[in-house]
Design a protein around this motif. Structure first.
Motif, PDB file in Angstrom:
ATOM      1  N   UNK A  62       6.808   0.325   7.784  1.00 38.97           N
ATOM      2  CA  UNK A  62       5.398  -0.303   7.480  1.00 38.97           C
ATOM      3  C   UNK A  62       4.431   0.167   6.901  1.00 38.97           C
ATOM      4  N   UNK A  63       4.208   0.898   8.426  1.00 39.17           N
ATOM      5  CA  UNK A  63       2.930   1.800   7.954  1.00 39.17           C
ATOM      6  C   UNK A  63       2.409   2.529   7.350  1.00 39.17           C
ATOM      7  N   UNK A  64       3.944   3.435   6.939  1.00 38.22           N
ATOM      8  CA  UNK A  64       3.822   4.081   5.712  1.00 38.22           C
ATOM      9  C   UNK A  64       3.309   3.634   4.789  1.00 38.22           C
ATOM     10  N   UNK A  65       4.287   2.613   4.253  1.00 36.14           N
ATOM     11  CA  UNK A  65       4.056   2.127   2.879  1.00 36.14           C
ATOM     12  C   UNK A  65       2.259   1.358   2.744  1.00 36.14           C
ATOM     13  N   UNK A  66       2.119   0.823   3.717  1.00 39.76           N
ATOM     14  CA  UNK A  66       0.629  -0.016   3.688  1.00 39.76           C
ATOM     15  C   UNK A  66      -0.250   1.284   3.600  1.00 39.76           C
ATOM     16  N   UNK A  67      -0.414   2.770   4.244  1.00 44.03           N
ATOM     17  CA  UNK A  67      -1.486   4.120   3.501  1.00 44.03           C
ATOM     18  C   UNK A  67      -0.688   4.654   3.018  1.00 44.03           C
ATOM     19  N   UNK A  68       0.690   4.848   1.795  1.00 48.76           N
ATOM     20  CA  UNK A  68       1.464   4.461   0.554  1.00 48.76           C
ATOM     21  C   UNK A  68       0.234   3.723  -0.740  1.00 48.76           C
ATOM     22  N   UNK A  69       0.440   2.653  -0.660  1.00 53.38           N
ATOM     23  CA  UNK A  69       0.016   2.001  -1.385  1.00 53.38           C
ATOM     24  C   UNK A  69      -1.328   2.127  -1.238  1.00 53.38           C
ATOM     25  N   UNK A  70      -2.201   2.050   0.080  1.00 57.53           N
ATOM     26  CA  UNK A  70      -3.445   2.264   0.146  1.00 57.53           C
ATOM     27  C   UNK A  70      -4.437   3.113  -1.389  1.00 57.53           C
ATOM     28  N   UNK A  71      -3.038   4.802  -0.790  1.00 59.84           N
ATOM     29  CA  UNK A  71      -3.886   5.870  -1.617  1.00 59.84           C
ATOM     30  C   UNK A  71      -3.414   5.183  -3.184  1.00 59.84           C
ATOM     31  N   UNK A  72      -2.553   4.135  -3.657  1.00 61.17           N
ATOM     32  CA  UNK A  72      -2.631   3.598  -5.305  1.00 61.17           C
ATOM     33  C   UNK A  72      -4.135   3.369  -5.412  1.00 61.17           C
ATOM     34  N   UNK A  73      -3.557   2.010  -4.401  1.00 62.95           N
ATOM     35  CA  UNK A  73      -5.443   1.453  -4.798  1.00 62.95           C
ATOM     36  C   UNK A  73      -6.959   2.011  -4.991  1.00 62.95           C
TER      37      UNK A  73
ATOM     38  N   UNK B  81       5.318   7.321   3.929  1.00 64.84           N
ATOM     39  CA  UNK B  81       3.673   7.299   3.034  1.00 64.84           C
ATOM     40  C   UNK B  81       3.241   8.270   1.172  1.00 64.84           C
ATOM     41  N   UNK B  82       3.790   8.703   1.679  1.00 67.11           N
ATOM     42  CA  UNK B  82       3.351  10.417   0.547  1.00 67.11           C
ATOM     43  C   UNK B  82       5.394   9.830  -0.819  1.00 67.11           C
ATOM     44  N   UNK B  83       6.281   9.152  -0.464  1.00 70.66           N
ATOM     45  CA  UNK B  83       7.177   8.706  -0.928  1.00 70.66           C
ATOM     46  C   UNK B  83       6.515   7.226  -1.721  1.00 70.66           C
ATOM     47  N   UNK B  84       6.476   6.812  -0.726  1.00 72.64           N
ATOM     48  CA  UNK B  84       6.283   5.164  -1.415  1.00 72.64           C
ATOM     49  C   UNK B  84       4.692   5.861  -2.186  1.00 72.64           C
ATOM     50  N   UNK B  85       3.448   6.592  -2.468  1.00 76.82           N
ATOM     51  CA  UNK B  85       3.127   6.970  -3.348  1.00 76.82           C
ATOM     52  C   UNK B  85       3.386   7.893  -4.597  1.00 76.82           C
ATOM     53  N   UNK B  86       4.481   8.010  -4.122  1.00 76.50           N
ATOM     54  CA  UNK B  86       5.171   8.543  -5.336  1.00 76.50           C
ATOM     55  C   UNK B  86       5.981   7.761  -6.140  1.00 76.50           C
ATOM     56  N   UNK B  87       6.557   6.965  -5.757  1.00 75.08           N
ATOM     57  CA  UNK B  87       7.135   5.807  -6.203  1.00 75.08           C
ATOM     58  C   UNK B  87       6.731   4.933  -7.504  1.00 75.08           C
ATOM     59  N   UNK B  88       5.155   4.978  -6.123  1.00 77.97           N
ATOM     60  CA  UNK B  88       4.350   4.379  -7.399  1.00 77.97           C
ATOM     61  C   UNK B  88       3.809   4.729  -7.808  1.00 77.97           C
ATOM     62  N   UNK B  89       3.131   5.921  -7.938  1.00 77.07           N
ATOM     63  CA  UNK B  89       2.612   6.912  -9.408  1.00 77.07           C
ATOM     64  C   UNK B  89       4.160   6.711 -10.748  1.00 77.07           C
ATOM     65  N   UNK B  90       5.350   6.818 -10.015  1.00 79.42           N
ATOM     66  CA  UNK B  90       6.064   7.243 -11.783  1.00 79.42           C
ATOM     67  C   UNK B  90       6.692   5.773 -11.876  1.00 79.42           C
TER      68      UNK B  90
END
Length: 336
Positions: A164-175, A229-238
């Motif tokens: 949950x923390x990694x997902x929150x940080x990853x989507x924070x990077x997306x925004x 964290x980066x996997x969520x950010x990478x998935x959002x980027x893709x």
């Protein structure tokens, strides 16, 4: 110093700062089990917040100086730095299984991020931002509920909170990327909702990461957070920014292989912690031998066939003594 060398140096210092913050958070979690999320009265917790903030700032500057394909894999070195730092400063040693899991997670994550190709900067539309915020909030809440339901298994609970923390940080990077793309030299009214989402997600990630260290050690939650964290950010980027994997179909297959390797590393870390919990929960059987000369019954050996209590513990039993009349004197037989 070239921009590339500067980005590498900043990435390494950022990973060290993140590792130090994680170690301090884990120590605070051990000392304050009654406040799992935000022990505000502990100066050490605020020191961890400062270290994590420093790591975030250095990571952003490194991204500005170097390519994403280089900076993001270097960020995965956080767990590699954290294990020896914890052994050196707080005498928290990790087992061989934890080391293998950490190396597997780092290698898998590094390979995955290195395969992501670059693309032209894009921003999210208003509908995409609302959808991303709602999906992230729903996922984080669901993981928190699941973690609460598994409170009897600290290792599983810790991994769920770390996800949950990694997902929150990853989507924070997306925004953050979205706001950076739309940045035009000043804060616009349209940017305020995105900035508010960044603040909420960053705060939630900090609180959830603090809670993930309670009763679960350092390696498993930190590795999970570092990978998710980066996997969520990478998935959002893709899916949202049009990013793709390099080398076409072969690159996609390699990316899936790297994901499997990283997931295997997390499984090793979690199983190592669960095994430690089980060993601590089940005490070793201890049986004592009586003082009368009887040998102890060792674990796994059959009891004596005449033992009246074969399953019970052996207690010291005084050896029988010969009671003789003090006046009776035994004399040896006379010689003839």
């Amino acid at each position: 110093m070239s921009a590339l060398a500067l980005s590498v140096l900043l990435s390494l210092v950022s990973a060290v700062a993140y590792a130090g913050g994680a170690i301090v958070q884990e120590q605070v979690a051990v000392s304050t089990p009654d406040r799992p999320y935000a022990p505000l009265r502990r100066p050490a917790w605020w020191a961890a917040v400062v270290l994590n903030g420093l790591g975030g700032v250095l990571h952003v500057v490194a991204l500005a100086c170097g390519p994403l394909s280089l900076v993001q894999p270097l960020g995965a070195l956080t767990i590699v730095f954290a294990l020896p730092m914890a052994a050196l400063f707080v005498r928290r040693r990790a087992g061989s299984t934890a080391w293998r899991g950490a190396v597997m997670a780092t290698v898998g994550l590094g390979g995955l991020l290195a395969l992501i190709g670059a693309c032209d900067p894009r921003s999210l539309s208003g509908a995409q931002r609302v959808t991303a915020a709602l999906v992230t909030a729903g996922g984080v809440v669901a993981l928190m509920v699941a973690a609460r339901a598994t409170h009897r298994h600290p290792a599983v609970r810790s991994v769920l909170l770390a996800v949950a923390a990694g997902a929150a940080f990853g989507m924070s990077s997306v925004f953050t990327k979205t706001v950076a793309v739309d940045w035009s030299g000043g804060v616009r009214l349209a940017d305020l909702p995105s900035l508010a989402v960044i603040g909420v997600l960053a705060t939630a990630g900090t609180l959830l990461s603090q809670a993930s260290y309670r009763g679960a050690g350092l390696a498993a939650p930190l590795s999970t957070l570092t990978v998710v964290n980066p996997v969520v950010a990478a998935g959002a980027g893709i899916t949202m920014f049009g990013e793709t994997f390099r080398h076409g179909t072969a690159g996609t297959a390699l990316a899936l292989g790297c994901t499997v390797v990283a997931a295997g590393g997390l499984i090793l870390l979690t199983s190592e912690r669960i095994g430690a919990e089980e060993a601590a929960r089940v005490p070793a059987p201890v049986r004592q031998a009586p003082t009368g000369g009887r040998e102890p019954v060792r674990h796994g050996e059959p009891a004596h066939p005449y033992d009246p209590f074969p399953d019970g513990p052996l207690v010291p039993v005084p050896a029988p003594e010969l009671h003789r009349d003090p006046g009776q004197i035994l004399m040896p037989p006379a010689r003839r």
